[in-house]
Design an enzyme around this catalytic site. Sequence first.
Site, mmCIF file in Angstrom:
data_model
loop_
_atom_site.group_PDB
_atom_site.id
_atom_site.type_symbol
_atom_site.label_atom_id
_atom_site.label_comp_id
_atom_site.label_asym_id
_atom_site.label_seq_id
_atom_site.Cartn_x
_atom_site.Cartn_y
_atom_site.Cartn_z
ATOM 1 N N ARG A 48 0.852 -1.190 0.000
ATOM 2 C CA ARG A 48 0.000 0.000 0.000
ATOM 3 C C ARG A 48 0.888 1.241 0.000
ATOM 4 O O ARG A 48 2.094 1.146 0.158
ATOM 5 C CB ARG A 48 -0.936 -0.013 1.219
ATOM 6 C CG ARG A 48 -0.167 -0.350 2.489
ATOM 7 C CD ARG A 48 -0.556 0.396 3.682
ATOM 8 N NE ARG A 48 -0.458 1.824 3.536
ATOM 9 C CZ ARG A 48 0.680 2.531 3.649
ATOM 10 N NH1 ARG A 48 1.854 1.939 3.860
ATOM 11 N NH2 ARG A 48 0.672 3.855 3.526
ATOM 12 N N GLY A 49 0.212 2.404 -0.143
ATOM 13 C CA GLY A 49 0.968 3.636 -0.309
ATOM 14 C C GLY A 49 1.103 3.888 -1.801
ATOM 15 O O GLY A 49 1.409 2.964 -2.566
ATOM 16 N N ARG A 92 -7.408 -0.557 -7.121
ATOM 17 C CA ARG A 92 -7.691 0.586 -6.235
ATOM 18 C C ARG A 92 -7.824 1.834 -7.114
ATOM 19 O O ARG A 92 -7.022 2.022 -8.034
ATOM 20 C CB ARG A 92 -6.582 0.780 -5.194
ATOM 21 C CG ARG A 92 -6.493 -0.376 -4.197
ATOM 22 C CD ARG A 92 -5.593 -0.040 -3.008
ATOM 23 N NE ARG A 92 -6.242 0.874 -2.083
ATOM 24 C CZ ARG A 92 -5.617 1.450 -1.047
ATOM 25 N NH1 ARG A 92 -4.333 1.214 -0.840
ATOM 26 N NH2 ARG A 92 -6.262 2.264 -0.233
ATOM 27 N N GLN A 199 -2.646 2.768 9.751
ATOM 28 C CA GLN A 199 -1.321 2.814 9.115
ATOM 29 C C GLN A 199 -0.345 3.669 9.930
ATOM 30 O O GLN A 199 0.859 3.421 9.923
ATOM 31 C CB GLN A 199 -1.425 3.385 7.691
ATOM 32 C CG GLN A 199 -2.111 2.488 6.684
ATOM 33 C CD GLN A 199 -3.606 2.756 6.602
ATOM 34 O OE1 GLN A 199 -4.242 3.179 7.575
ATOM 35 N NE2 GLN A 199 -4.192 2.514 5.447
ATOM 36 N N ASP A 240 -1.929 10.910 -2.463
ATOM 37 C CA ASP A 240 -2.295 9.824 -3.391
ATOM 38 C C ASP A 240 -2.591 10.326 -4.787
ATOM 39 O O ASP A 240 -2.442 9.588 -5.771
ATOM 40 C CB ASP A 240 -3.482 9.038 -2.842
ATOM 41 C CG ASP A 240 -3.049 8.212 -1.651
ATOM 42 O OD1 ASP A 240 -3.039 8.751 -0.532
ATOM 43 O OD2 ASP A 240 -2.654 7.043 -1.854
ATOM 44 N N LYS A 251 -4.943 10.138 2.587
ATOM 45 C CA LYS A 251 -5.713 9.307 3.516
ATOM 46 C C LYS A 251 -6.790 10.098 4.257
ATOM 47 O O LYS A 251 -6.555 11.235 4.672
ATOM 48 C CB LYS A 251 -4.735 8.667 4.512
ATOM 49 C CG LYS A 251 -5.343 7.790 5.579
ATOM 50 C CD LYS A 251 -6.223 6.687 5.040
ATOM 51 C CE LYS A 251 -5.511 5.807 4.023
ATOM 52 N NZ LYS A 251 -6.459 4.900 3.304
HETATM 53 O O1 MRU Z 1 -4.773 3.277 1.889
HETATM 54 P P1 MRU Z 1 -3.302 3.492 1.859
HETATM 55 O O2 MRU Z 1 -2.609 2.971 3.077
HETATM 56 O O3 MRU Z 1 -2.671 3.009 0.580
HETATM 57 O O4 MRU Z 1 -3.140 5.081 1.889
HETATM 58 C C1 MRU Z 1 -1.861 5.623 1.822
HETATM 59 C C2 MRU Z 1 -1.814 7.095 1.989
HETATM 60 O O5 MRU Z 1 -2.808 7.756 2.053
HETATM 61 C C3 MRU Z 1 -0.443 7.711 1.978
HETATM 62 O O6 MRU Z 1 -0.429 8.866 2.758
HETATM 63 C C4 MRU Z 1 -0.088 8.095 0.545
HETATM 64 O O7 MRU Z 1 -0.232 7.014 -0.317
HETATM 65 C C5 MRU Z 1 1.276 8.636 0.440
HETATM 66 S S1 MRU Z 1 2.488 7.357 0.321
HETATM 67 C C6 MRU Z 1 4.015 7.991 0.122
#
Ligand code: MRU
Length: 349
Positions: A48-49, A92, A199, A240, A251
Amino acid sequence: MVDTIKWVGDINGHVELIDQTLLPVEFRIIEIHDVAAMWQAIKTLQVRGAPAIGIAAAFGVVLGLQKINDLAEISVAKQKLTETCVYLASSRPTAVNLFWALERMQRILDDSSIRSVQQLKERLLAETRAIRDEDAAMCRAIGRNGADFIKDGSAVLTHCNAGGLATADYGTALAVMFTAHEQGKKFRVFADETRPLLQGARLTTWELMQAGIDVTLICDNMAGYLMSQGKIDLVITGADRIAANGDTANKIGTYSLAMLAQAHHIPFYIAAPSSTFDTGIATGRDIPIEERDPDEVTRPFGRPIAPDNVKVYNPAFDVTPHQYIRAIITEAGVIHHPNSDTILQVLTR
Ligand code: MRU
């Protein structure tokens, strides 16, 4: 630092990734051998990320073509490439890095010098390695470009996880902190736990503690109180997807933090690589927001905490309007007061 995600072996190899759903209780590296398993790993947040899922999707494309015989017609492999990209794109919807990486893989079809299936496969694997290595370099540059925002004695608030686990290496928001720490600055970080999947609690605190950075975990609803007490000097989060005007999806809960920061005259920064910008969409209103399983809210980590059948709304991201963002820290430089003009000035120089 252990690789969040890596390719093992030659063109017939596989992917290894840290299963982020298990951290910090268990550190387990899992093997991914086919594209369906990669789709599932992205969907369930084992990986993820935003940048990390782009890299994962690119590796998934290579896995998707492995079963095509090297002696098959090139048109068969090209068709499979397109189908695999469409499939992975459905995992996603919000982080644009996923689509950015898949588009890069798809663009290889335009290379007329590729005449055989084997050549195509090798070219795809080389592209995934380039995507991974470029991301690692971008993270380092973001760290260098943002470290000055953290002063000796600063208290930084962050949300979710924008660290090494969310990228190829070093992170985005956390890269700024890692670099400031390497420069010898003494500062502290408050990490929001980041409901519903935690997270921040599970991943960000783990990464910062490993780096020896002073981190304190807080529940999401404590941020305003800390700000009112003068305990936060700046907020840095990842992103994102960033629209052409600088509106930024990150997030869920990031928008609330930006509003709180505004009310308390605290600078709010985003750290993100150029692969997170989607200049094809004008504003944040056009960013698709993922809605996830209600069970993540009512049965976090398998434990029921709400009445059966209660109605649930579970958007995974929100959008912070650009006027509340003091600056976006990118590998190309810092975009102060982001808007369509300032973004283009930095990203195209
Ligand atoms: O749902 P996730 O855990 O994939 O969400 C991740 C985030 O919102 C992070 O802040 C974002 O991807 C930045 S990662 C460098």
